[in-house]
Design a protein around this motif. Structure first.
Motif, mmCIF file in Angstrom:
data_model
loop_
_atom_site.group_PDB
_atom_site.id
_atom_site.type_symbol
_atom_site.label_atom_id
_atom_site.label_comp_id
_atom_site.label_asym_id
_atom_site.label_seq_id
_atom_site.Cartn_x
_atom_site.Cartn_y
_atom_site.Cartn_z
ATOM 1 N N GLU A 66 0.788 -1.320 0.095
ATOM 2 C CA GLU A 66 -0.077 0.119 0.078
ATOM 3 C C GLU A 66 0.750 1.172 -0.021
ATOM 4 O O GLU A 66 0.496 2.305 -0.769
ATOM 5 C CB GLU A 66 -0.849 -0.028 1.248
ATOM 6 C CG GLU A 66 -1.543 1.229 1.586
ATOM 7 C CD GLU A 66 -2.511 1.179 2.761
ATOM 8 O OE1 GLU A 66 -3.786 1.155 2.645
ATOM 9 O OE2 GLU A 66 -1.625 1.201 3.798
ATOM 10 N N LEU A 72 -4.678 3.412 -5.540
ATOM 11 C CA LEU A 72 -5.287 2.568 -4.398
ATOM 12 C C LEU A 72 -6.769 3.089 -4.451
ATOM 13 O O LEU A 72 -7.393 4.058 -4.214
ATOM 14 C CB LEU A 72 -4.952 2.939 -3.131
ATOM 15 C CG LEU A 72 -3.264 2.385 -2.765
ATOM 16 C CD1 LEU A 72 -2.722 3.337 -1.648
ATOM 17 C CD2 LEU A 72 -3.280 1.000 -2.190
ATOM 18 N N HIS A 73 -7.759 2.025 -4.394
ATOM 19 C CA HIS A 73 -8.986 1.981 -4.588
ATOM 20 C C HIS A 73 -9.717 1.393 -3.461
ATOM 21 O O HIS A 73 -9.626 -0.001 -3.627
ATOM 22 C CB HIS A 73 -9.730 1.967 -5.779
ATOM 23 C CG HIS A 73 -9.117 2.516 -7.168
ATOM 24 N ND1 HIS A 73 -9.113 4.164 -7.100
ATOM 25 C CD2 HIS A 73 -8.224 2.192 -7.957
ATOM 26 C CE1 HIS A 73 -8.392 4.344 -8.234
ATOM 27 N NE2 HIS A 73 -7.979 3.493 -8.695
ATOM 28 N N TYR A 74 -10.645 2.046 -2.562
ATOM 29 C CA TYR A 74 -11.072 1.081 -1.481
ATOM 30 C C TYR A 74 -12.481 0.941 -1.273
ATOM 31 O O TYR A 74 -13.213 1.930 -1.593
ATOM 32 C CB TYR A 74 -10.652 1.798 0.068
ATOM 33 C CG TYR A 74 -9.085 1.824 0.072
ATOM 34 C CD1 TYR A 74 -8.156 0.900 0.728
ATOM 35 C CD2 TYR A 74 -8.379 3.018 -0.368
ATOM 36 C CE1 TYR A 74 -7.048 1.120 1.086
ATOM 37 C CE2 TYR A 74 -7.093 3.143 -0.227
ATOM 38 C CZ TYR A 74 -6.276 1.900 0.656
ATOM 39 O OH TYR A 74 -4.935 2.255 0.628
ATOM 40 N N TYR A 75 -12.963 -0.101 -1.239
ATOM 41 C CA TYR A 75 -14.390 -0.384 -1.039
ATOM 42 C C TYR A 75 -14.799 -0.906 0.391
ATOM 43 O O TYR A 75 -14.109 -2.013 0.662
ATOM 44 C CB TYR A 75 -15.059 -1.140 -2.116
ATOM 45 C CG TYR A 75 -16.659 -1.433 -1.880
ATOM 46 C CD1 TYR A 75 -17.562 -0.582 -1.514
ATOM 47 C CD2 TYR A 75 -16.833 -2.958 -1.568
ATOM 48 C CE1 TYR A 75 -18.907 -0.844 -1.315
ATOM 49 C CE2 TYR A 75 -18.335 -3.182 -1.255
ATOM 50 C CZ TYR A 75 -19.035 -2.069 -1.070
ATOM 51 O OH TYR A 75 -20.618 -2.507 -0.863
ATOM 52 N N GLU A 76 -15.497 -0.164 1.288
ATOM 53 C CA GLU A 76 -15.857 -0.584 2.466
ATOM 54 C C GLU A 76 -17.075 -0.638 3.017
ATOM 55 O O GLU A 76 -17.928 0.166 2.717
ATOM 56 C CB GLU A 76 -14.955 0.507 3.464
ATOM 57 C CG GLU A 76 -15.077 0.003 4.938
ATOM 58 C CD GLU A 76 -14.358 -1.579 5.277
ATOM 59 O OE1 GLU A 76 -15.200 -2.226 5.383
ATOM 60 O OE2 GLU A 76 -13.318 -1.663 5.011
ATOM 61 N N PRO A 81 -12.103 2.832 6.797
ATOM 62 C CA PRO A 81 -10.892 2.210 6.149
ATOM 63 C C PRO A 81 -9.898 3.018 7.276
ATOM 64 O O PRO A 81 -9.795 4.039 7.682
ATOM 65 C CB PRO A 81 -10.798 2.975 4.784
ATOM 66 C CG PRO A 81 -11.829 3.101 4.304
ATOM 67 C CD PRO A 81 -12.917 3.553 5.467
ATOM 68 N N PHE A 130 -12.124 6.261 -2.580
ATOM 69 C CA PHE A 130 -12.897 5.509 -1.421
ATOM 70 C C PHE A 130 -14.210 5.440 -1.697
ATOM 71 O O PHE A 130 -14.822 6.504 -2.296
ATOM 72 C CB PHE A 130 -12.785 6.032 -0.174
ATOM 73 C CG PHE A 130 -11.377 6.214 0.587
ATOM 74 C CD1 PHE A 130 -10.884 5.211 1.283
ATOM 75 C CD2 PHE A 130 -10.431 7.395 0.216
ATOM 76 C CE1 PHE A 130 -9.610 5.325 1.665
ATOM 77 C CE2 PHE A 130 -9.314 7.518 0.867
ATOM 78 C CZ PHE A 130 -8.956 6.535 1.597
ATOM 79 N N THR A 183 -10.054 -4.038 -1.851
ATOM 80 C CA THR A 183 -9.246 -3.157 -2.424
ATOM 81 C C THR A 183 -8.642 -3.393 -3.598
ATOM 82 O O THR A 183 -8.075 -4.524 -3.971
ATOM 83 C CB THR A 183 -7.919 -2.755 -1.057
ATOM 84 O OG1 THR A 183 -8.508 -2.458 -0.093
ATOM 85 C CG2 THR A 183 -6.966 -1.679 -1.710
ATOM 86 N N LEU A 185 -5.294 -2.305 -6.048
ATOM 87 C CA LEU A 185 -3.742 -2.007 -5.761
ATOM 88 C C LEU A 185 -3.266 -1.923 -7.044
ATOM 89 O O LEU A 185 -3.162 -3.039 -7.666
ATOM 90 C CB LEU A 185 -3.388 -2.524 -4.708
ATOM 91 C CG LEU A 185 -2.053 -2.051 -4.197
ATOM 92 C CD1 LEU A 185 -1.939 -2.457 -2.456
ATOM 93 C CD2 LEU A 185 -0.723 -2.965 -4.946
ATOM 94 N N THR A 196 -8.408 -8.833 -0.603
ATOM 95 C CA THR A 196 -9.278 -8.969 0.509
ATOM 96 C C THR A 196 -8.998 -9.511 1.811
ATOM 97 O O THR A 196 -7.988 -10.069 1.559
ATOM 98 C CB THR A 196 -10.723 -9.877 -0.108
ATOM 99 O OG1 THR A 196 -9.980 -11.185 -0.344
ATOM 100 C CG2 THR A 196 -11.045 -9.268 -1.658
ATOM 101 N N TYR A 218 -16.127 -2.360 -8.858
ATOM 102 C CA TYR A 218 -15.729 -0.866 -8.255
ATOM 103 C C TYR A 218 -16.521 0.421 -9.048
ATOM 104 O O TYR A 218 -16.914 1.290 -8.690
ATOM 105 C CB TYR A 218 -14.454 -0.804 -8.281
ATOM 106 C CG TYR A 218 -13.855 0.526 -7.233
ATOM 107 C CD1 TYR A 218 -13.996 0.312 -5.962
ATOM 108 C CD2 TYR A 218 -13.269 1.431 -8.001
ATOM 109 C CE1 TYR A 218 -13.811 1.431 -4.921
ATOM 110 C CE2 TYR A 218 -12.929 2.439 -6.986
ATOM 111 C CZ TYR A 218 -13.225 2.499 -5.559
ATOM 112 O OH TYR A 218 -13.090 3.523 -4.653
#
Length: 242
Positions: A66, A72-76, A81, A130, A183, A185, A196, A218
């Protein structure tokens, strides 16, 4: 096609390989240097002396990757996060996790989590986005004061021109993926991978077709989410209600 490793690692990383604390080849030790070609150095052998390592074994590899990624793309869906958490919020999460952690471990993990946030001050900064389920921001972990402080922190980060943050409202009547957080990356000079983790088990996904599925999900999530400005307004409205 998987990444290639050196030293004691297998020649190629199997697509969808699950990483656990017992693995001697984990993503976090991948260097990304020309010589290492994302070479995996392996984890420290038990009983061997050396400086204390940051992060739990199963997460250490991702934390390193990271810090060196170009995107970087985050799904929460569960909690804020780590890159966005305040110290008090992170403290609350670790204090109430089970099995219980001792105070020394809690303090270390909080400090390690906050230390990851230097990523926002790096230049050139990676592409960062995000997508957060609205429920993540409505759940008052730590109580009203901690919750408000956490919303203010998210608002502050999301206002930066280098960060894209979107909220997925609860009113949506369709959803492309209910399998949990993930995520995307992109390591420097490498193709995008997906990551994951659940219950302390990390999974690095390198198979191009499977990664494409996560990338498509995403993209749809972003299209269904509020815009950046709408998301900022949403957070400000919640702050005004408290």
């Amino acid at each position: 096609m998987g990444w290639r490793f050196r030293v004691s690692c297998p020649r190629a990383w199997p697509p969808g390989r699950t990483l656990t604390s017992s693995d001697t080849t984990t993503l976090g030790n991948c260097t990304g240097t020309p010589r290492g070609r994302y070479g995996c150095r392996g984890t420290r052998r038990s009983g061997r002396k050396g400086p204390p390592r940051r992060h739990p074994d199963w997460f250490r590899s991702f934390a390193k990757a990271e810090a060196e990624a170009v995107a970087l793309h985050y799904y929460e869906v569960q909690a804020v996060p780590g890159l966005l958490q305040t110290r008090a919020y992170a403290q609350s999460l670790f204090e109430h996790s089970r099995p219980m952690l001792n105070e020394e471990t809690i303090d270390k993990r909080v400090a390690d989590r906050i230390s990851r946030q230097v990523l926002f001050d790096r230049w050139p900064i990676p592409t960062i986005s995000f997508v957060l389920e609205a429920a993540v921001l409505l759940r008052p972990f730590g109580g009203p004061k901690v919750h408000r402080e956490q919303l203010l922190r998210i608002l502050e980060v999301a206002q930066r021109r280098t960060v894209e943050l979107q909220i997925l409202p609860q009113e949506g009547t369709e959803h492309p993926y209910l399998g949990g957080p993930f995520t995307l990356l992109t390591p420097k000079g490498r193709r995008e991978v997906a990551y994951t983790e659940i219950y302390g088990h990390a999974r690095l996904i390198t198979d191009p077709e499977e990664v494409r599925h996560y990338s498509e999900r995403y993209g749809i999530l972003r299209s269904q989410a509020l815009t950046k400005q709408e998301s900022l307004d949403w957070i400000e409205k919640r702050l005004g209600e408290r």
